[in-house]
Design a protein around this motif. Structure first.
Motif, PDB file in Angstrom:
ATOM      1  N   SER A 285      -0.733  16.767  56.628  1.00  0.00           N
ATOM      2  CA  SER A 285      -0.868  15.034  56.299  1.00  0.00           C
ATOM      3  C   SER A 285       0.209  14.679  57.644  1.00  0.00           C
ATOM      4  CB  SER A 285       0.058  15.100  54.981  1.00  0.00           C
ATOM      5  OG  SER A 285      -0.451  15.134  53.773  1.00  0.00           O
ATOM      6  N   SER A 286       0.284  15.619  58.483  1.00  0.00           N
ATOM      7  CA  SER A 286       1.961  15.151  59.026  1.00  0.00           C
ATOM      8  C   SER A 286       0.898  15.571  60.983  1.00  0.00           C
ATOM      9  CB  SER A 286       3.467  15.639  59.434  1.00  0.00           C
ATOM     10  OG  SER A 286       4.043  15.575  58.550  1.00  0.00           O
ATOM     11  N   ALA A 287       0.044  16.355  60.802  1.00  0.00           N
ATOM     12  CA  ALA A 287      -0.514  16.534  62.099  1.00  0.00           C
ATOM     13  C   ALA A 287       0.471  17.421  63.277  1.00  0.00           C
ATOM     14  CB  ALA A 287      -1.801  15.959  62.625  1.00  0.00           C
ATOM     15  N   VAL A 288       0.906  18.503  62.587  1.00  0.00           N
ATOM     16  CA  VAL A 288       1.878  19.573  62.950  1.00  0.00           C
ATOM     17  C   VAL A 288       1.841  20.977  62.512  1.00  0.00           C
ATOM     18  CG1 VAL A 288       3.613  17.369  63.451  1.00  0.00           C
ATOM     19  CG2 VAL A 288       3.572  18.352  61.621  1.00  0.00           C
ATOM     20  N   GLY A 289       2.191  21.862  63.480  1.00  0.00           N
ATOM     21  CA  GLY A 289       2.576  23.107  63.084  1.00  0.00           C
ATOM     22  C   GLY A 289       3.677  23.513  62.132  1.00  0.00           C
ATOM     23  N   ALA A 290       4.226  24.837  61.724  1.00  0.00           N
ATOM     24  CA  ALA A 290       5.081  25.441  61.897  1.00  0.00           C
ATOM     25  C   ALA A 290       5.342  26.911  61.744  1.00  0.00           C
ATOM     26  CB  ALA A 290       6.059  24.755  60.593  1.00  0.00           C
ATOM     27  N   THR A 291       6.761  27.324  62.263  1.00  0.00           N
ATOM     28  CA  THR A 291       6.928  28.159  62.441  1.00  0.00           C
ATOM     29  C   THR A 291       8.243  28.696  61.248  1.00  0.00           C
ATOM     30  OG1 THR A 291       6.317  29.115  64.192  1.00  0.00           O
ATOM     31  CG2 THR A 291       8.406  30.538  63.237  1.00  0.00           C
ATOM     32  N   VAL A 292       8.281  29.871  60.477  1.00  0.00           N
ATOM     33  CA  VAL A 292       9.367  29.782  59.224  1.00  0.00           C
ATOM     34  C   VAL A 292       9.916  31.432  59.333  1.00  0.00           C
ATOM     35  CG1 VAL A 292       9.143  30.039  56.922  1.00  0.00           C
ATOM     36  CG2 VAL A 292       8.727  27.779  57.868  1.00  0.00           C
ATOM     37  N   ASP A 293      11.005  31.438  59.410  1.00  0.00           N
ATOM     38  CA  ASP A 293      11.636  32.407  59.441  1.00  0.00           C
ATOM     39  C   ASP A 293      11.744  32.971  57.937  1.00  0.00           C
ATOM     40  OD1 ASP A 293      13.735  35.114  59.631  1.00  0.00           O
ATOM     41  OD2 ASP A 293      15.478  33.572  61.260  1.00  0.00           O
ATOM     42  N   VAL A 294      11.284  34.096  57.429  1.00  0.00           N
ATOM     43  CA  VAL A 294      11.445  34.767  56.492  1.00  0.00           C
ATOM     44  C   VAL A 294      11.984  35.484  56.321  1.00  0.00           C
ATOM     45  CG1 VAL A 294       8.880  34.808  56.343  1.00  0.00           C
ATOM     46  CG2 VAL A 294      10.395  36.650  57.029  1.00  0.00           C
ATOM     47  N   ASP A 295      13.464  35.737  57.009  1.00  0.00           N
ATOM     48  CA  ASP A 295      14.793  36.519  56.389  1.00  0.00           C
ATOM     49  C   ASP A 295      15.883  35.698  56.372  1.00  0.00           C
ATOM     50  OD1 ASP A 295      13.909  38.948  56.074  1.00  0.00           O
ATOM     51  OD2 ASP A 295      14.188  39.306  58.786  1.00  0.00           O
ATOM     52  N   ALA A 296      15.644  33.915  56.335  1.00  0.00           N
ATOM     53  CA  ALA A 296      16.075  32.873  56.616  1.00  0.00           C
ATOM     54  C   ALA A 296      15.816  32.370  55.263  1.00  0.00           C
ATOM     55  CB  ALA A 296      16.246  31.659  57.368  1.00  0.00           C
ATOM     56  N   LEU A 297      14.836  32.318  54.177  1.00  0.00           N
ATOM     57  CA  LEU A 297      14.445  31.702  52.753  1.00  0.00           C
ATOM     58  C   LEU A 297      15.338  32.779  51.920  1.00  0.00           C
ATOM     59  CD1 LEU A 297      10.827  32.613  52.611  1.00  0.00           C
ATOM     60  CD2 LEU A 297      11.710  31.349  53.193  1.00  0.00           C
ATOM     61  N   PRO A 298      16.044  31.483  50.916  1.00  0.00           N
ATOM     62  CA  PRO A 298      16.816  31.482  50.194  1.00  0.00           C
ATOM     63  C   PRO A 298      16.587  32.270  48.922  1.00  0.00           C
ATOM     64  CG  PRO A 298      15.997  29.110  50.620  1.00  0.00           C
ATOM     65  CD  PRO A 298      15.431  29.611  51.671  1.00  0.00           C
ATOM     66  N   PHE A 299      16.917  33.385  48.201  1.00  0.00           N
ATOM     67  CA  PHE A 299      16.334  34.287  47.615  1.00  0.00           C
ATOM     68  C   PHE A 299      16.543  33.922  46.296  1.00  0.00           C
ATOM     69  CE2 PHE A 299      14.904  36.542  51.430  1.00  0.00           C
ATOM     70  CZ  PHE A 299      13.504  36.803  50.932  1.00  0.00           C
ATOM     71  N   GLY A 300      17.189  34.031  45.937  1.00  0.00           N
ATOM     72  CA  GLY A 300      18.444  33.655  44.206  1.00  0.00           C
ATOM     73  C   GLY A 300      19.413  35.102  44.592  1.00  0.00           C
ATOM     74  N   PRO A 301      19.698  35.534  43.681  1.00  0.00           N
ATOM     75  CA  PRO A 301      20.091  36.740  42.885  1.00  0.00           C
ATOM     76  C   PRO A 301      19.289  37.786  42.600  1.00  0.00           C
ATOM     77  CG  PRO A 301      21.268  34.992  42.088  1.00  0.00           C
ATOM     78  CD  PRO A 301      20.390  34.506  42.324  1.00  0.00           C
ATOM     79  N   MET A 302      18.646  36.889  41.675  1.00  0.00           N
ATOM     80  CA  MET A 302      17.593  37.997  40.624  1.00  0.00           C
ATOM     81  C   MET A 302      16.403  38.681  41.964  1.00  0.00           C
ATOM     82  SD  MET A 302      18.856  38.562  38.095  1.00  0.00           S
ATOM     83  CE  MET A 302      20.344  38.121  38.331  1.00  0.00           C
ATOM     84  N   LEU A 303      16.035  38.035  42.702  1.00  0.00           N
ATOM     85  CA  LEU A 303      14.881  38.029  43.471  1.00  0.00           C
ATOM     86  C   LEU A 303      15.654  38.862  45.087  1.00  0.00           C
ATOM     87  CD1 LEU A 303      11.927  37.558  44.385  1.00  0.00           C
ATOM     88  CD2 LEU A 303      12.223  35.406  45.464  1.00  0.00           C
ATOM     89  N   ALA A 304      16.566  38.542  45.588  1.00  0.00           N
ATOM     90  CA  ALA A 304      16.876  39.252  46.496  1.00  0.00           C
ATOM     91  C   ALA A 304      17.255  40.687  45.881  1.00  0.00           C
ATOM     92  CB  ALA A 304      18.629  38.632  46.905  1.00  0.00           C
ATOM     93  N   LYS A 305      17.305  40.852  44.501  1.00  0.00           N
ATOM     94  CA  LYS A 305      17.430  42.655  44.518  1.00  0.00           C
ATOM     95  C   LYS A 305      15.498  43.432  44.693  1.00  0.00           C
ATOM     96  CE  LYS A 305      18.816  42.112  40.410  1.00  0.00           C
ATOM     97  NZ  LYS A 305      19.656  42.488  38.676  1.00  0.00           N
ATOM     98  N   GLN A 306      15.017  42.685  44.451  1.00  0.00           N
ATOM     99  CA  GLN A 306      13.771  43.480  44.412  1.00  0.00           C
ATOM    100  C   GLN A 306      13.144  43.373  45.640  1.00  0.00           C
ATOM    101  OE1 GLN A 306      11.908  43.042  41.343  1.00  0.00           O
ATOM    102  NE2 GLN A 306      13.572  42.556  40.948  1.00  0.00           N
ATOM    103  N   PRO A 307      11.533  44.814  46.028  1.00  0.00           N
ATOM    104  CA  PRO A 307      11.377  45.183  47.032  1.00  0.00           C
ATOM    105  C   PRO A 307      11.497  43.811  48.122  1.00  0.00           C
ATOM    106  CG  PRO A 307      10.503  45.950  45.455  1.00  0.00           C
ATOM    107  CD  PRO A 307      11.395  44.638  45.316  1.00  0.00           C
ATOM    108  N   GLU A 308      11.435  43.843  49.356  1.00  0.00           N
ATOM    109  CA  GLU A 308      10.829  43.489  50.625  1.00  0.00           C
ATOM    110  C   GLU A 308       9.514  42.647  50.988  1.00  0.00           C
ATOM    111  OE1 GLU A 308      12.441  43.060  54.933  1.00  0.00           O
ATOM    112  OE2 GLU A 308       9.942  43.867  55.115  1.00  0.00           O
ATOM    113  N   ASP A 309       8.676  42.964  50.748  1.00  0.00           N
ATOM    114  CA  ASP A 309       7.177  42.767  49.984  1.00  0.00           C
ATOM    115  C   ASP A 309       7.180  42.017  48.949  1.00  0.00           C
ATOM    116  OD1 ASP A 309       4.626  42.544  50.116  1.00  0.00           O
ATOM    117  OD2 ASP A 309       4.889  43.439  49.004  1.00  0.00           O
TER     118      ASP A 309
END
Lengths: 322, 322
Positions: free
Chosen positions: A225-249
């Motif tokens: 919608s904004s006609a732009v792009g982005a880069t996201v740092d996957v290691d910065a994603l906020p996972f929450g405690p239950m997801l944080a325990k899961q394998p990286e993939d």
């Protein structure tokens, strides 16, 4: 046997709240709403279908909560204050054991946001719940999808991916221990709409969206919608405690493509970082900066070391071949 | 295979009309509507379910028309001017042979009333069409159900019962010749909402309702809301040419209890008779005076000779045992 009119009277009709913007509620051809002077009306509809958005036999109290929560989340993503909603309901039967907790879950959340049920429709048919919600937003202050600018920070509220984790556990796509499943389940069944955050971000955030189909796909809507792009740092994603325990993939996949998070993803100029954090504090909502809006179209992923990651993401499409 | 987003883009996304009260349409978390200054917003939702409100295999163009027509009819019954609507759609598949004519029937009627599609939802599931419509009405001028007064005339627009006649013919409850069925069918499949009449009646009519569940039952809602009663002359009912040919019992039954008429039934003081007839002329809508509001509760029927008729009427109840 409960008639259609008894059903509406018993479970969905209440006197209008004092100070309500509704002038006429359930029980006429139309409801009447007096929009606050000088404000625009933000309007959203969501339709939830049994077997698609919720399991047959889903807890009716939680379902009542969730149906309204997903609509409140759309208002949050526009920075709109909730006013009122209509409820159209198709039910296989007028079962009071379902209607009583459903209406209680629905109206308890409605009361928490002073968002009034002002009308709707009731019919017999496959279970289907359609809510249309109305909010007020100062003209020109709505948080739209098309306002992101290159250089903006990308922020996400709360944590992402645990609703998808709970779904995977329930469906037995993955093996989850009972404690983890119990802890993650409220993220799937009782999402918290980020209404206070949306209101606090007006005049601070540029573009915003709520995450219903998965962070990557929903951020993709902002980029398109904004006609732009982005880069996201996957290691910065906020996972929450239950997801944080899961394998990286799995962690990355659920955080980026899992739906039903109902968190807000938004962009804001770097100059607004202090204001963004103040909005987080004021609304009691954790915020995490996960990337940057760029002028080059497309969505790119990097890890904490800055290395490019090739991530085959896809957001939810109701008509995709399954 | 058409994706959810392609489907919305191809069939349900158009640029906003110049002069539209919508500030933002399909494609964000919410639509934005700027209500006309000093007006109230009239809001109504109707949900149409396959197998309940329409046959599986119903003509999609007519269905698109009808879904919006029944909502426009609710605005008409409040004396509100159509502004915009949302469409939530559950479909078993993204079939373009259905979507193309459905959206054409829907949007052709929308254009005729300058009523804009501003948002909604699309999902996979049993076919279900939920429209929420928005209209503008001058504050305190809405035609409500609770405003009838003893002594008022009772009026009905157009003719009643032919939608039910067409349904009876299609279901082979009765034997109808092909010409009669063909002539009555548009009343069932392509109702004309009485929007112009509703607007013309503001300040003239007291209470109003649109006839969706049958004249007797819908008039009953006015009586109940207004805490009054009424006597209706069954020989004064406007039957329409195809119903007029049928036996007396069927004629009366379909006119009083047949649903799907989408005519307006309203009350007005006898002093307003000239004004009512002027509104009829101005809006090009035939009107018939069929009875009188009375202080004694209940709905009574008489014939042209004034003799009391014991008529076991019942309006449509979606959850009645069938």
């Amino acid at each position: 046997m409960l008639s259609e009119f008894d059903l509406i009277a018993r479970y969905f009709t209440r006197p209008l709240r004092a100070g309500s913007s509704a002038a006429l509620g359930v029980g006429d051809d139309c409801a009447l709403l007096t929009p606050p002077a000088g404000m625009q009306l933000a309007i959203s509809s969501d339709m939830l279908v049994e077997g698609r958005h919720f399991f047959a036999g889903a807890d009716p109290y939680q379902l009542g909560h969730k149906c309204l929560a997903v609509n409140l989340s759309d208002l949050a993503a526009m920075g709109a204050r909730p006013l009122a909603f209509t409820l159209a309901l198709s039910l296989p039967d007028a079962d009071e054991n379902w209607l009583a907790p459903f209406s209680q879950g629905l109206l308890t959340l409605a009361d928490a946001y002073q968002c009034e049920l002002i009308g709707g429709d009731t019919t017999k048919g496959p279970r289907n719940i359609c809510i249309t919600i109305f909010g007020a937003v100062t003209a020109e202050q709505a948080l739209r999808r098309d306002a992101a600018k290159a250089g903006d920070d990308i922020w996400v509220s709360g944590s992402v991916g645990e609703a998808r984790l709970a779904l995977a556990g329930m469906r037995e796509e993955i093996k989850l221990d009972e404690t983890t499943l119990q802890a993650a389940s409220p993220r799937l069944h009782s999402p918290t709409p980020r209404v206070a955050l949306g209101l606090a971000l007006k005049g601070i955030a540029r573009a915003a969206i709520d995450i219903s189909d998965g962070l990557a796909g929903d951020l993709g809507h902002i980029l398109e919608s904004s006609a732009v792009g982005a880069t996201v740092d996957v290691d910065a994603l906020p996972f929450g405690p239950m997801l944080a325990k899961q394998p990286e993939d799995l962690r990355r996949r659920f955080a980026l493509t899992g739906g039903d998070d109902y968190e807000l993803c938004f962009s804001a100029a770097p100059a607004e970082r202090d204001a963004v954090l103040a909005a987080a504090t004021a609304s009691g909502t954790p915020l995490t900066r996960i990337g940057t809006i760029e002028s080059v179209p497309g969505l790119r992923f990097i890890d904490a070391a800055g290395a490019s990651i090739d991530f085959p993401y896809a957001s939810f499409d109701h008509f995709a071949p399954s």
